[in-house]
Design a protein around this motif. Sequence first.
Motif, PDB file in Angstrom:
ATOM      1  N   GLY A  41      -2.638  -4.905  -1.360  1.00 28.64           N
ATOM      2  CA  GLY A  41      -2.265  -6.127  -1.080  1.00 28.64           C
ATOM      3  C   GLY A  41      -1.392  -7.579  -1.914  1.00 28.64           C
ATOM      4  O   GLY A  41      -0.371  -8.099  -1.628  1.00 28.64           O
ATOM      5  N   GLN A  42      -2.190  -7.415  -2.965  1.00 25.82           N
ATOM      6  CA  GLN A  42      -1.801  -7.671  -4.309  1.00 25.82           C
ATOM      7  C   GLN A  42      -0.425  -8.179  -4.657  1.00 25.82           C
ATOM      8  O   GLN A  42       0.917  -8.568  -5.273  1.00 25.82           O
ATOM      9  CB  GLN A  42      -2.343  -8.771  -5.594  1.00 25.82           C
ATOM     10  N   GLU A  43       0.009  -6.375  -5.021  1.00 26.48           N
ATOM     11  CA  GLU A  43       1.358  -5.726  -5.237  1.00 26.48           C
ATOM     12  C   GLU A  43       2.319  -5.893  -4.231  1.00 26.48           C
ATOM     13  O   GLU A  43       3.430  -6.527  -5.102  1.00 26.48           O
ATOM     14  CB  GLU A  43       1.310  -4.394  -6.166  1.00 26.48           C
ATOM     15  N   PHE A  44       2.046  -5.413  -3.211  1.00 28.76           N
ATOM     16  CA  PHE A  44       3.187  -5.394  -2.130  1.00 28.76           C
ATOM     17  C   PHE A  44       2.670  -6.056  -0.780  1.00 28.76           C
ATOM     18  O   PHE A  44       3.205  -6.423  -0.218  1.00 28.76           O
ATOM     19  CB  PHE A  44       3.102  -4.048  -1.874  1.00 28.76           C
ATOM     20  N   GLY A  45       2.149  -7.395  -0.727  1.00 25.16           N
ATOM     21  CA  GLY A  45       1.662  -7.757  -0.004  1.00 25.16           C
ATOM     22  C   GLY A  45       1.322  -7.295   1.397  1.00 25.16           C
ATOM     23  O   GLY A  45       1.660  -7.837   2.521  1.00 25.16           O
ATOM     24  N   TRP A  46       0.823  -6.513   1.762  1.00 31.36           N
ATOM     25  CA  TRP A  46       0.297  -5.815   2.634  1.00 31.36           C
ATOM     26  C   TRP A  46      -0.954  -6.000   2.825  1.00 31.36           C
ATOM     27  O   TRP A  46      -1.923  -6.647   2.271  1.00 31.36           O
ATOM     28  CB  TRP A  46       0.368  -4.287   2.757  1.00 31.36           C
ATOM     29  N   SER A  47      -0.758  -6.363   4.275  1.00 30.99           N
ATOM     30  CA  SER A  47      -2.360  -6.784   4.932  1.00 30.99           C
ATOM     31  C   SER A  47      -3.130  -6.020   5.077  1.00 30.99           C
ATOM     32  O   SER A  47      -3.436  -4.720   5.045  1.00 30.99           O
ATOM     33  CB  SER A  47      -1.998  -7.878   6.443  1.00 30.99           C
ATOM     34  N   ARG A  48      -4.719  -6.752   5.176  1.00 29.16           N
ATOM     35  CA  ARG A  48      -5.414  -5.254   5.550  1.00 29.16           C
ATOM     36  C   ARG A  48      -5.814  -4.903   6.199  1.00 29.16           C
ATOM     37  O   ARG A  48      -6.151  -3.963   6.653  1.00 29.16           O
ATOM     38  CB  ARG A  48      -7.049  -6.510   5.327  1.00 29.16           C
TER      39      ARG A  48
END
Length: 404
Positions: A41-48
């Motif tokens: 999530g931190q690297e690509f901005g993907w949500s949980r």
Amino acid sequence: MAAFGEFQRGWKLVLAAATGVGLGITGLTFYTLGIFMGPLGQEFGWSRTALSGATLLTTATTMFLGPLVGRLSDRFGGRKVGLVSLSGLALGLAGMSLIGPNLLSFYLAFGLAMVLGAGTLPVVWTRAINAGFDKARGLALGLTLTGTGVCAILAPPFTQWLIADHGWRAAYIGQGVLVAALGLPTVWLLFRDGGAGPRQMQDRSALPGLSMAASLRTRQFWMLGLGFLLVSFAVAALIVHLVSILAGGGMDRAQAVWIASLLGFAIIVGRLGVGFLVDRLHAPYVAFGSFIIAAIACGLLTLAGAPLALSILAVVMIGLAAGAEVDLVAYLASRYFGLKNYGQIYGWQLAFFALGAGLGPITLGKLYDMTGGYHAGLMACITGLVIGGGLVATLGRFPTRFQE
């Protein structure tokens, strides 16, 4: 003495089967998915939410490929299927290190790893355990399936250490190396399809059991499938939402996480305890008792502001039921339908189980969104546990022609 003799001959088989289960897609990948959510999530901005959707790929693999894997195991043997699939899973996990930046790459890579690892489903390993054990079959299955519990305890800290020291890409490669370096040699050296002892080289055609078509005509097939669909619906929903349920009852969230961590230990105790009991008591009654205990736990969780001791008791009771469910499906399938086509029949039962496990957490989340609390969801879980347990309890006596 007969049970002791089975373990003397078959302990290596149990060790290999437990290793296969633990390092498979219902063990290693399932229990470490959450560890990767933060760094991805931190690297690509993907949500949980988006990352959690990967669990549906595991459910779909079990539902649609479980019967096929079972049939392949019946035809070619679980050892061949397990070795090929462990090799594929090792490659699939290593391939996860190449994902990003598109979310679709994560789904495709994770889905490919699940497909390649489909031959590590419990149906492959329990087939040989059922063939190698009779008097101690329940306990042997319980020990085998504790592989997932051991993995739930050891795999997360191992994965977190790799991520912290080397990054998430190296962690995926490390998991692939673990499967290849530990799983493949153990299964190659210790796992044998015919079990151990006199039946080790027995031809499948000589084994007692129903055909797939004949099993479909029995009431036990459908009652077993529907019963465990309802039970897995409830248990999976409780496990996924447990921390939020505890916190919603007024408990501090950090404390809720700590209490929920007791679940893994309770699951191991449940597997071993139920395995011990079904070797001595009528298994459908043991199943019913386990699920009623979980239903009582749901009732305890509805008590807002309940004492800490009651919350801990409820979590332990849920863990005991969670530890019993998969073991019981494998045990009951072998007793009611025999071993001749066990892989295919159990594969279909596993599909029912996976469907319930996939629907449960989603339904509980939806009920929470609709009502603003978990009371309605807990009532649904109680209903599923009672009705599902009742269906299993009324399966009837085991066919004597399939017993040793």
